[in-house]
Write an enzyme that holds these catalytic residues in place. Structure first.
Site, PDB file in Angstrom:
ATOM      1  CG  PHE A  34     -12.230  93.387  13.863  1.00 51.10           C
ATOM      2  CD1 PHE A  34     -13.444  92.723  14.008  1.00 51.10           C
ATOM      3  CD2 PHE A  34     -11.337  93.386  14.933  1.00 51.10           C
ATOM      4  CE1 PHE A  34     -13.756  92.063  15.197  1.00 51.10           C
ATOM      5  CE2 PHE A  34     -11.638  92.739  16.125  1.00 51.10           C
ATOM      6  CZ  PHE A  34     -12.851  92.078  16.247  1.00 51.10           C
ATOM      7  CG  LEU A  81     -13.312  58.791  24.409  1.00 52.73           C
ATOM      8  CD1 LEU A  81     -12.828  59.469  23.138  1.00 52.73           C
ATOM      9  CD2 LEU A  81     -14.782  58.432  24.282  1.00 52.73           C
ATOM     10  CD  GLU A 110     -18.030  63.713  17.249  1.00 50.92           C
ATOM     11  OE1 GLU A 110     -17.218  64.209  18.067  1.00 50.92           O
ATOM     12  OE2 GLU A 110     -19.216  63.487  17.523  1.00 50.92           O
ATOM     13  CE  LYS A 112      -9.121  60.102  21.918  1.00 50.18           C
ATOM     14  NZ  LYS A 112      -7.836  60.573  22.401  1.00 50.18           N
ATOM     15  CG  ASP A 114      -3.339  64.758  20.937  1.00 50.10           C
ATOM     16  OD1 ASP A 114      -3.872  64.516  22.035  1.00 50.10           O
ATOM     17  OD2 ASP A 114      -2.187  64.418  20.643  1.00 50.10           O
ATOM     18  NE  ARG A 133      -9.869  63.326  31.248  1.00 44.45           N
ATOM     19  CZ  ARG A 133      -9.705  62.378  30.333  1.00 44.45           C
ATOM     20  NH1 ARG A 133     -10.397  62.424  29.221  1.00 44.45           N
ATOM     21  NH2 ARG A 133      -8.865  61.414  30.522  1.00 44.45           N
ATOM     22  CE1 TYR A 221     -15.313  66.050  23.348  1.00 43.22           C
ATOM     23  CE2 TYR A 221     -13.806  67.153  21.864  1.00 43.22           C
ATOM     24  CZ  TYR A 221     -14.063  66.561  23.077  1.00 43.22           C
ATOM     25  OH  TYR A 221     -13.086  66.505  24.010  1.00 43.22           O
ATOM     26  CE  LYS A 308      -5.853  57.306  21.513  1.00 43.87           C
ATOM     27  NZ  LYS A 308      -5.007  57.260  22.663  1.00 43.87           N
ATOM     28  CB  CYS A 402      28.016  60.991  37.324  1.00 42.76           C
ATOM     29  SG  CYS A 402      27.039  62.489  37.101  1.00 42.76           S
ATOM     30  CB  CYS A 405      29.785  64.892  39.599  1.00 40.57           C
ATOM     31  SG  CYS A 405      29.032  63.336  40.086  1.00 40.57           S
ATOM     32  CB  CYS A 420      24.952  60.345  39.767  1.00 38.94           C
ATOM     33  SG  CYS A 420      26.147  61.369  40.641  1.00 38.94           S
ATOM     34  CB  CYS A 426      25.988  65.406  41.197  1.00 45.26           C
ATOM     35  SG  CYS A 426      25.703  64.985  39.480  1.00 45.26           S
TER      36      CYS A 426
END
Ligand code: AMP
Ligand code: ZN
Length: 663
Positions: A34, A81, A110, A112, A114, A133, A221, A308, A402, A405, A420, A426
């Site tokens: 290739f 969705l 299908e 999903k 991510d 999107r 898809y 999900k 904090c 500081c 703080c 700080c």
């Protein structure tokens, strides 16, 4: 064979091998063979620039640089969705849709994926545009980067309609992600958090050669085209495959919700063997006719439903709690965990959110805790396993000072976080604010990065962003890893930031709750920092979309003398602290409803100024010509393809002068 034919045939051959390798996972020649073919093509192309073709496989390595990504309005909106989590949810959904359509319904299941959603437009079989999107209505044009992804065909196979929009997901397989992280860690950099964010970040890199180096993949898809003659989603996927796309081959056609659940149960386990991250299953009504009848709600199709997967949980030990200080002074407690494998990654830290959360769950050091990874970047602790609590454990006492500081922390009514308030003393706050000031969406200072900011502060060279403007080359040269050239670049970058328009300066100075959009609104309304700095709460609230929280924060910001002084210094150094007058002069609604495409080089204004003028007068700027375009404003050297397209669609092409006439 003529040279041209030779080039064409090599391109065709390489295209096919690319497809075999990346899309089909079925190479028919060795990598070496290739590479040899690619090399011959590159040599021929170098000798014969007259046969240049943007779609040549030799250009997959990228190289084109995008300074800023243009916003493009989606021709078909990109919806989100609806989610379901149980069999009952799915049965309810089925009941709802059965009321709206006649006849039996079959479904396509299908996975999903991510990643980052993408919309690809092909015209006459060639990739024309790739858009993220965004907010669903409009996204960013990331075509140059998408072109480097090998599973995105630049030229379609077989018979395709004249124009299609095809949607999918850009994902980064775990292997590639882990490799990238190994290199980052070796270079002393923070590893990336998860493949999804890294995939979407990869689309917005300015240098496409960088994107090309990342092993991204594109899984398709949905087809939005007309005239495909297709009647079902299942055929859609098949068609996409025939055109040369990688379309999920694990998709399954089923007849009932029970079968949907079988699919879900199977993949809930099997997905761990997949090379990429998935977070659920998408169920789609198979018949496109029924899909059309069902239509959309305001945010999602009625004909599809996401299911999900349950977030994965593990139990591990909480070793300690550390406290981080953000740029606003907000304290975030972080759990340091006994490292444990969860959903494909090793988890060492988890977010604890705030003091309330720790108290509510009664989280104690050395507790066995349940950690869950949902869609968030950082996993979270969801409960303590009390059965394993050691005797004599002490409840957690939240810090009162904090960690950086040692200033006393405060917590105001109704705010879950501790702060703080040692604003200027700080270190993480000081550094964080300057890092925000220089960031890309703010002052976009080239040649100055986050690490250099930390070095500059720690070396005592700067203590706020207005100090940047007195830096000299000789100041920065002694810094670690600072060469002549980079020092020059840094100083030039700071100088150039004086041209950044007021609205972005307003965002950059880091008033709490004043994000990009709010900064724009405030800039437009008050027109100068002077006017804004004396505005009272009522005046601020009277501005469209500005609420009490923002108003109070603005007033507070300017009431602090150090901030006031800093702004005066910025002004003295020539940073833009008011709307430029020509922009001001032209704030109207004259161009409302009109869509412009700007192309070429102009004389009286720069291209960006022209775009700004259009927007300031209520018009819209699009990056590509469609039948909806009102005018194309043409400068010198307007691209020939734009001209042809405008002519073909009958969109009037006007010159700079005509534009000012219209205005
Ligand atoms: P959400 O962002 O949770 O609303 O989910 C919608 C997103 O899921 C879409 O924008 C797609 O990017 C993504 N997605 C992943 N896989 C699929 C798939 N097979 N079909 C449709 N959308 C999918
Ligand atoms: Zn502090």
């Amino acid at each position: 064979m003529s040279t041209k034919e030779k080039i064409e045939s090599l391109r065709e051959e390489l295209r096919q091998h690319n497809y075999n390798y990346y899309t089909l996972d079925n190479p028919t020649i060795t990598d070496f063979e290739f590479d040899m073919k690619l090399k011959s093509l590159q040599e021929l192309e170098a000798k014969h620039p007259e046969f240049y073709d943007a779609n040549s496989p030799s250009l997959r390595v990228g190289g084109a640089v995008t300074k800023s990504f243009e916003t493009v309005v989606h021709e078909h909106r990109m919806y989100s969705l609806d989610n379901s989590y149980s069999k009952e949810d799915l049965l309810d959904w089925e009941k709802r849709i059965k009321k709206l359509v006649d006849g039996p319904i079959t479904y396509v299941c299908e996975l999903k994926y991510d990643g980052a959603s993408i919309s690809l437009t092909y015209e006459n079989g060639k990739l024309l545009r790739a858009v993220t999107r965004g907010d669903g209505f409009q996204g960013d044009d990331v075509t140059t980067n998408i072109r480097t992804i090998n599973t995105v065909p630049l030229i379609l196979k077989g018979d395709y309609p004249e124009k299609i929009d095809i949607r999918g997901e850009i994902v980064l397989p775990f292997d590639g992600f882990n490799k990238m992280n190994e290199e980052r860690v070796a270079a002393g950099e923070e590893p990336y958090k998860n493949p999804r964010n890294t995939a979407s970040g990869s689309l917005k890199l300015q240098d496409s050669a960088e994107t090309a180096k990342r092993p991204l993949e594109c899984l398709l898809y949905n087809i939005e085209g007309r005239g495909t003659g297709i009647k079902t989603q299942f055929e859609n996927l098949e068609k996409a495959r025939n055109w040369g796309f990688k379309a999920p081959s694990d998709a399954k056609l089923v007849n009932s919700i029970d079968e949907v659940l079988e699919f879900v149960n199977y993949w809930d386990n099997a997905r761990h063997d997949l090379p990429y991250e998935t977070d659920g299953v998408v169920i789609k009504v198979n018949s496109l006719f029924q899909q059309q009848e069902l239509g959309y709600t305001s945010k999602a199709p009625r004909w599809a439903m996401a299911y999900k997967f349950k977030a994965e949980q593990v139990s591990t030990r909480l070793n300690s709690i550390s406290y981080q200080v953000g740029r606003t002074g907000a304290i975030t407690p972080v759990a340091n965990l006994e490292p444990v494998a969860l959903a494909g990654t090793i988890v060492k830290r988890a977010s604890l959110h705030n003091a309330d959360q720790i108290e509510k769950l009664d989280i104690r050091i050395n507790d066995a805790v349940f950690v869950e990874k949902g869609g968030e970047i950082i996993p979270k602790i969801i409960a303590v396993d009390l059965s394993k609590r050691r005797q004599g454990s002490q409840s957690t006492v939240y810090i009162s000072k904090c960690p950086e500081c040692h200033h006393e922390l405060v917590r105001t009514e109704g705010d879950a976080k501790h702060y703080c308030l040692n604003y200027n003393g700080c270190n993480p706050q000081v550094i964080g604010r300057i890092q925000h000031y220089i960031s890309r969406k703010a002052m976009d200072i080239e040649g100055l990065g986050d690490e250099t900011v930390a070095l500059l502060v720690n070396a005592g060279l700067i203590s706020n962003y207005s100090d940047l403007y007195v830096l000299k080359k000789t100041d920065v040269l002694p810094l670690e890893r600072m060469a002549e050239k980079s020092a020059d670049k840094l100083i030039a970058g700071i100088e150039a930031s004086k041209q950044i328009p007021f609205e972005r300066v307003l965002y950059a100075i880091g008033i709490r709750f004043v994000g990009e959009t709010v900064a724009k609104k405030l800039a437009k309304h008050f027109k100068s920092i002077d006017a804004l700095s004396i505005a009272n709460i009522d005046e601020l609230i009277s501005v469209d979309e500005i609420g009490e929280k923002i108003a109070e924060s603005v007033v507070e910001f300017f009431s602090i003398k150090a901030n006031h002084d800093m702004v005066q210094r910025l002004k003295m150094f020539g940073v833009q602290l008011e709307l430029s007058t020509d922009v001001l002069a032209n704030q109207t609604n004259r161009l409302e409803g009109q869509i412009f495409v700007v192309s070429g080089v102009f004389h009286t204004v720069s291209r960006n100024e022209l775009k700004q003028l259009i927007e300031n007068n209520g018009g819209k700027v699009a990056s590509s010509i469609s039948s909806k375009t009102t005018y194309v404003v043409a400068g010198d050297k307007m691209g020939p393809s734009k001209r042809t397209k405008a002519e073909a669609l009958g969109v009037p092409i006007i010159l700079e002068n005509d534009f000012f006439q219209i205005l």
